[in-house]
Motif scaffolding. Structure first.
Motif, PDB file in Angstrom:
ATOM      1  N   MET A  34       0.833  -1.205   0.000  1.00  0.00           N
ATOM      2  CA  MET A  34       0.000   0.000   0.000  1.00  0.00           C
ATOM      3  C   MET A  34       0.871   1.260   0.000  1.00  0.00           C
ATOM      4  O   MET A  34       0.606   2.225  -0.721  1.00  0.00           O
ATOM      5  CB  MET A  34      -0.928  -0.004   1.222  1.00  0.00           C
ATOM      6  N   LEU A  35       1.906   1.230   0.824  1.00  0.00           N
ATOM      7  CA  LEU A  35       2.800   2.394   0.894  1.00  0.00           C
ATOM      8  C   LEU A  35       3.481   2.618  -0.451  1.00  0.00           C
ATOM      9  O   LEU A  35       3.569   3.739  -0.945  1.00  0.00           O
ATOM     10  CB  LEU A  35       3.854   2.173   1.981  1.00  0.00           C
ATOM     11  N   ARG A  36       3.922   1.527  -1.031  1.00  0.00           N
ATOM     12  CA  ARG A  36       4.662   1.620  -2.297  1.00  0.00           C
ATOM     13  C   ARG A  36       3.805   2.172  -3.432  1.00  0.00           C
ATOM     14  O   ARG A  36       4.301   2.876  -4.310  1.00  0.00           O
ATOM     15  CB  ARG A  36       5.209   0.239  -2.651  1.00  0.00           C
ATOM     16  N   LEU A  37       2.500   1.867  -3.371  1.00  0.00           N
ATOM     17  CA  LEU A  37       1.584   2.405  -4.376  1.00  0.00           C
ATOM     18  C   LEU A  37       1.631   3.930  -4.397  1.00  0.00           C
ATOM     19  O   LEU A  37       1.392   4.556  -5.423  1.00  0.00           O
ATOM     20  CB  LEU A  37       0.140   2.002  -4.035  1.00  0.00           C
ATOM     21  N   CYS A  38       1.913   4.517  -3.235  1.00  0.00           N
ATOM     22  CA  CYS A  38       1.915   5.984  -3.119  1.00  0.00           C
ATOM     23  C   CYS A  38       3.278   6.594  -3.441  1.00  0.00           C
ATOM     24  O   CYS A  38       3.451   7.821  -3.335  1.00  0.00           O
ATOM     25  CB  CYS A  38       1.508   6.407  -1.710  1.00  0.00           C
ATOM     26  N   ALA A  39       4.248   5.764  -3.777  1.00  0.00           N
ATOM     27  CA  ALA A  39       5.592   6.224  -4.161  1.00  0.00           C
ATOM     28  C   ALA A  39       6.146   7.288  -3.214  1.00  0.00           C
ATOM     29  O   ALA A  39       6.334   8.452  -3.608  1.00  0.00           O
ATOM     30  CB  ALA A  39       5.563   6.751  -5.597  1.00  0.00           C
ATOM     31  N   PRO A  40       6.447   6.929  -1.959  1.00  0.00           N
ATOM     32  CA  PRO A  40       6.972   7.926  -1.019  1.00  0.00           C
ATOM     33  C   PRO A  40       8.287   8.555  -1.494  1.00  0.00           C
ATOM     34  O   PRO A  40       9.130   7.874  -2.070  1.00  0.00           O
ATOM     35  CB  PRO A  40       7.212   7.114   0.264  1.00  0.00           C
ATOM     36  N   GLN A  41       8.411   9.829  -1.265  1.00  0.00           N
ATOM     37  CA  GLN A  41       9.626  10.580  -1.631  1.00  0.00           C
ATOM     38  C   GLN A  41      10.273  11.085  -0.341  1.00  0.00           C
ATOM     39  O   GLN A  41       9.574  11.320   0.642  1.00  0.00           O
ATOM     40  CB  GLN A  41       9.257  11.791  -2.505  1.00  0.00           C
ATOM     41  N   PRO A  42      11.612  11.246  -0.352  1.00  0.00           N
ATOM     42  CA  PRO A  42      12.286  11.725   0.863  1.00  0.00           C
ATOM     43  C   PRO A  42      11.595  12.982   1.406  1.00  0.00           C
ATOM     44  O   PRO A  42      11.171  13.837   0.627  1.00  0.00           O
ATOM     45  CB  PRO A  42      13.705  12.044   0.384  1.00  0.00           C
ATOM     46  N   ASP A  52       1.618  14.609   2.957  1.00  0.00           N
ATOM     47  CA  ASP A  52       1.861  14.190   1.565  1.00  0.00           C
ATOM     48  C   ASP A  52       1.126  12.904   1.210  1.00  0.00           C
ATOM     49  O   ASP A  52       0.635  12.749   0.097  1.00  0.00           O
ATOM     50  CB  ASP A  52       3.371  13.980   1.345  1.00  0.00           C
ATOM     51  N   ILE A  53       1.112  11.970   2.159  1.00  0.00           N
ATOM     52  CA  ILE A  53       0.543  10.653   1.857  1.00  0.00           C
ATOM     53  C   ILE A  53      -0.300  10.159   3.043  1.00  0.00           C
ATOM     54  O   ILE A  53       0.112  10.277   4.197  1.00  0.00           O
ATOM     55  CB  ILE A  53       1.680   9.630   1.581  1.00  0.00           C
ATOM     56  N   ILE A  54      -1.453   9.596   2.722  1.00  0.00           N
ATOM     57  CA  ILE A  54      -2.269   8.943   3.753  1.00  0.00           C
ATOM     58  C   ILE A  54      -2.414   7.483   3.336  1.00  0.00           C
ATOM     59  O   ILE A  54      -2.814   7.196   2.194  1.00  0.00           O
ATOM     60  CB  ILE A  54      -3.655   9.595   3.868  1.00  0.00           C
ATOM     61  N   VAL A  55      -2.024   6.586   4.224  1.00  0.00           N
ATOM     62  CA  VAL A  55      -2.204   5.155   3.943  1.00  0.00           C
ATOM     63  C   VAL A  55      -2.927   4.570   5.136  1.00  0.00           C
ATOM     64  O   VAL A  55      -2.439   4.663   6.272  1.00  0.00           O
ATOM     65  CB  VAL A  55      -0.847   4.441   3.737  1.00  0.00           C
ATOM     66  N   THR A  56      -4.095   4.028   4.915  1.00  0.00           N
ATOM     67  CA  THR A  56      -4.827   3.493   6.064  1.00  0.00           C
ATOM     68  C   THR A  56      -5.711   2.311   5.698  1.00  0.00           C
ATOM     69  O   THR A  56      -6.080   2.116   4.539  1.00  0.00           O
ATOM     70  CB  THR A  56      -5.632   4.612   6.765  1.00  0.00           C
ATOM     71  N   ASP A  57      -5.995   1.544   6.722  1.00  0.00           N
ATOM     72  CA  ASP A  57      -6.822   0.340   6.625  1.00  0.00           C
ATOM     73  C   ASP A  57      -8.086   0.684   7.415  1.00  0.00           C
ATOM     74  O   ASP A  57      -8.064   0.739   8.640  1.00  0.00           O
ATOM     75  CB  ASP A  57      -5.964  -0.777   7.251  1.00  0.00           C
ATOM     76  N   THR A  85      -0.573  17.318  -5.151  1.00  0.00           N
ATOM     77  CA  THR A  85       0.434  16.238  -5.101  1.00  0.00           C
ATOM     78  C   THR A  85       0.091  15.142  -4.096  1.00  0.00           C
ATOM     79  O   THR A  85       0.655  14.045  -4.164  1.00  0.00           O
ATOM     80  CB  THR A  85       1.822  16.791  -4.720  1.00  0.00           C
ATOM     81  N   GLY A  86      -0.796  15.435  -3.169  1.00  0.00           N
ATOM     82  CA  GLY A  86      -1.119  14.456  -2.113  1.00  0.00           C
ATOM     83  C   GLY A  86      -1.744  13.197  -2.698  1.00  0.00           C
ATOM     84  O   GLY A  86      -2.375  13.222  -3.753  1.00  0.00           O
ATOM     85  N   ARG A  87      -1.492  12.073  -2.029  1.00  0.00           N
ATOM     86  CA  ARG A  87      -2.111  10.810  -2.472  1.00  0.00           C
ATOM     87  C   ARG A  87      -2.505   9.979  -1.262  1.00  0.00           C
ATOM     88  O   ARG A  87      -1.974  10.171  -0.154  1.00  0.00           O
ATOM     89  CB  ARG A  87      -1.233  10.046  -3.453  1.00  0.00           C
ATOM     90  N   ALA A  88      -3.393   9.030  -1.521  1.00  0.00           N
ATOM     91  CA  ALA A  88      -3.872   8.186  -0.426  1.00  0.00           C
ATOM     92  C   ALA A  88      -4.094   6.772  -0.931  1.00  0.00           C
ATOM     93  O   ALA A  88      -4.556   6.575  -2.063  1.00  0.00           O
ATOM     94  CB  ALA A  88      -5.178   8.753   0.130  1.00  0.00           C
ATOM     95  N   ALA A  89      -3.748   5.787  -0.096  1.00  0.00           N
ATOM     96  CA  ALA A  89      -4.064   4.389  -0.401  1.00  0.00           C
ATOM     97  C   ALA A  89      -4.953   3.904   0.736  1.00  0.00           C
ATOM     98  O   ALA A  89      -4.518   3.865   1.897  1.00  0.00           O
ATOM     99  CB  ALA A  89      -2.799   3.551  -0.498  1.00  0.00           C
ATOM    100  N   ARG A 129      -4.981  13.602  -4.661  1.00  0.00           N
ATOM    101  CA  ARG A 129      -5.637  14.832  -4.198  1.00  0.00           C
ATOM    102  C   ARG A 129      -5.656  15.807  -5.372  1.00  0.00           C
ATOM    103  O   ARG A 129      -4.605  16.092  -5.966  1.00  0.00           O
ATOM    104  CB  ARG A 129      -4.852  15.386  -3.004  1.00  0.00           C
ATOM    105  N   THR A 130      -6.829  16.274  -5.736  1.00  0.00           N
ATOM    106  CA  THR A 130      -6.922  17.231  -6.855  1.00  0.00           C
ATOM    107  C   THR A 130      -6.313  18.575  -6.415  1.00  0.00           C
ATOM    108  O   THR A 130      -6.143  18.816  -5.212  1.00  0.00           O
ATOM    109  CB  THR A 130      -8.392  17.471  -7.258  1.00  0.00           C
TER     110      THR A 130
END
Ligand SMILES: C[S@@+](CC[C@H](N)C(=O)[O-])C[C@H]1O[C@@H](n2cnc3c(N)ncnc32)[C@H](O)[C@@H]1O
Length: 503
Positions: free
Chosen positions: A312-320, A402-407, A439-443, A485-486
């Motif tokens: 799931m994290l990888r889908l969001c392509a985390p950047q430093p 930048d990224i939200i990843v949650t179950d 630029t924000g993304r979420a899985a 995120r639009t």
């Protein structure tokens, strides 16, 4: 030289002769020979994340992968020197070395013929290199501490499946009882992708008790005998034999061939007979405990596999320097995986349940202790924090994540479907507030797809669905939605009202 490289070199010095009396090792020495060993590794991965796993393998090992038709498995070639790196992959649950793959196995018409072929197969397979890899691998393998009982009903069913005159004859000959049960199940089969029959060859209880006594008296004079078991995973097209029968007859022949001893629980070698439609892959297991358990010590009711968290994290392509948030973290499986793999990002774990926050904090703390013991020095810590909060009202600045990843709560074991009708739209709204526009993304993982689709349909101005990965979570058909995120700025509902007011 890296730690991994050093460990590998030391292992290559391990004598391969120790247990393998029937496998001659030629050449100037085991190290020179093993150094050039090329083998195919099979890995079970969370269903739906086969491509993610293949990408990780290509990135970290430089090998390209074959994604199996049989969902939840990938195959790749490595040189044995890379074995330690294979164990460090984050997307794989279980590993095995391939002995032989049959893409279109010529199954005979009758059960007796097929089982006879399995018996003959045992002596014809190229065991030598895979067994060398197994031997080298023993030092990498994490020992499994606890095994689970499997459901007695399914065992009973397997018991009846295996009965028959012919098999009795064979069993007498080989010293196995027919219809023996797989009384334990390995994590390997926790992979919900493997919706298949699983059977393991087991020695006769009585016979093995007797053998144990005999063994203890022989122990002082005789060298150690290798113990093994065969596990058959069968799926797909209807076969005329059960996995129990296949494991038993294939296992019996292996025993005859190698003169190994069958032992269901204390085995050294686990031979895998994976049958999917007409495809057969014979392998030797390289993991005893699924690698997905590596991060968590304090489990909760719905702890997510770290391998799925990685996917799931990888889908969001985390950047430093990305700020990555799991606002419903439970035991913290996602942010902990994130902090271990993407340590150049900052991870925040939050939950409204104090017990969950406590578990997450304990898991973080255990991981730190473990790494301190391993490294033998005070650790720098992990870039992660655990907080108690309500997802509907996050104490975070607008546009700061930048990224939200949650179950999300599925509404089964956690929460309720009814509550999800209010929770999901509120979650998506608050997440759109904190997530950076443009630029924000979420899985987001959920099984409550209907409720999620409804909630998302009202949020098209702030969230755009990019991709859906279908996954199987403990037999439940779930989905991971990748959202972008639009660029539209978040407007608080009260401000929206204000806009409409003429003054
Ligand atoms: C499916 S579980 C997450 C499990 C987690 N991934 C793990 O590995 O343990 C969903 C979590 O959402 C949390 N939750 C439910 N409603 C919440 C809310 N309003 N705010 C924050 N967390 C919430 C629950 O307490 C639960 O821990």
């Amino acid at each position: 030289m890296s730690d991994v490289q050093e460990a590998t070199n030391q292992l290559l010095d391990v004598s391969l002769h120790e247990h393998q009396k029937s496998i001659p090792v030629t050449g100037s020495g085991p190290r020179s020979e093993s150094q050039h060993l090329q083998v195919t590794i099979g890995a079970t991965v969370p269903t739906g994340f086969e491509q993610t796993a293949a990408d990780e393998v290509r990135e970290k090992l430089g090998s390209s992968c074959k994604i199996s038709k049989d969902r939840g498995k990938i195959y790749f070639d490595i040189s044995v020197e890379s074995l330690a790196q294979v164990h460090c992959l984050r997307s794989v649950d279980n590993l095995f070395v391939v002995v032989k793959e049959f893409k279109d196995y010529p199954f005979k018409e009758t059960k007796e013929e097929v089982l006879k072929d399995f018996e003959e197969l045992a002596g014809k397979l190229p065991w030598s290199d895979p067994l060398k890899v197994w031997k080298i691998n023993t030092s990498f393998k994490k020992k499994k501490t606890k095994r689970k009982k499997i459901n007695q009903n399914s065992s009973k069913e397997k018991t009846n499946n295996g009965q028959g005159d012919k098999t009795d004859e064979r069993d007498d000959k080989k010293g196995f009882i027919n219809n023996t049960l797989d009384s334990h199940i390995l994590d390997y089969y926790e992979n919900p992708a493997i919706k298949e029959e699983v059977s393991t060859l087991v020695g006769d209880d009585l016979a093995s008790c007797k053998d144990e006594k005999d063994e203890s008296s022989k122990e002082e004079t005789q060298p150690e005998l290798l113990k093994f078991r065969v596990t058959c995973n069968r799926a797909g097209e209807k076969h005329c034999f059960s996995s129990n029968e296949a494991a038993r007859d294939f296992g019996g022949a292996i025993q005859d061939y190698f003169k190994w001893k069958a032992d269901m629980t204390n085995f050294d070698v686990e031979v895998l007979l994976n049958i999917h439609d007409k495809e057969i892959v014979v392998g030797i297991a390289l993991t005893e405990e699924s690698l997905h358990r590596r991060n968590i010590t304090h489990f909760g009711p719905t702890t997510l596999r770290s391998t799925l968290a990685y996917g799931m994290l990888r889908l969001c392509a985390p950047q430093p320097t990305d700020i990555i948030v799991d606002p419903m973290c439970g035991t913290g499986a996602i942010p902990i995986e994130g902090a271990t793999e993407w340590s150049n990002c900052y991870h925040i774990a939050g939950d409204n349940n104090p017990l969950a926050v406590n578990r997450a904090a304990n898991n973080i703390s255990s991981l730190l202790t473990k790494s301190q013991i391993k490294e033998g020095k005070v650790s720098w810590g992990l870039p992660i924090d655990a907080v108690q909060w309500d997802i509907c009202n996050l104490p975070l600045r607008t546009g700061s994540v930048d990224i939200i990843v949650t179950d999300m709560p599925f509404g089964k074991r956690m929460g309720s479907k009814k509550r999800n009708w209010n929770l999901y739209p509120a979650c998506l709204r608050e997440m759109s507030r904190v997530c950076r526009p443009g630029t924000g993304r979420a899985a987001l993982l959920t099984q409550d797809k209907k409720c999620f689709a409804k909630a998302l349909s009202g949020m098209g101005h702030v969230w755009r669905k990019v991709h859906t990965v279908w996954v199987n979570i403990g037999g439940l058909h779930a989905a991971v939605y990748l959202l972008k995120r639009t660029p539209q700025a978040f407007i608080h509902p009260s401000e929206q009202d204000g806009e409409r007011t003429p003054w």
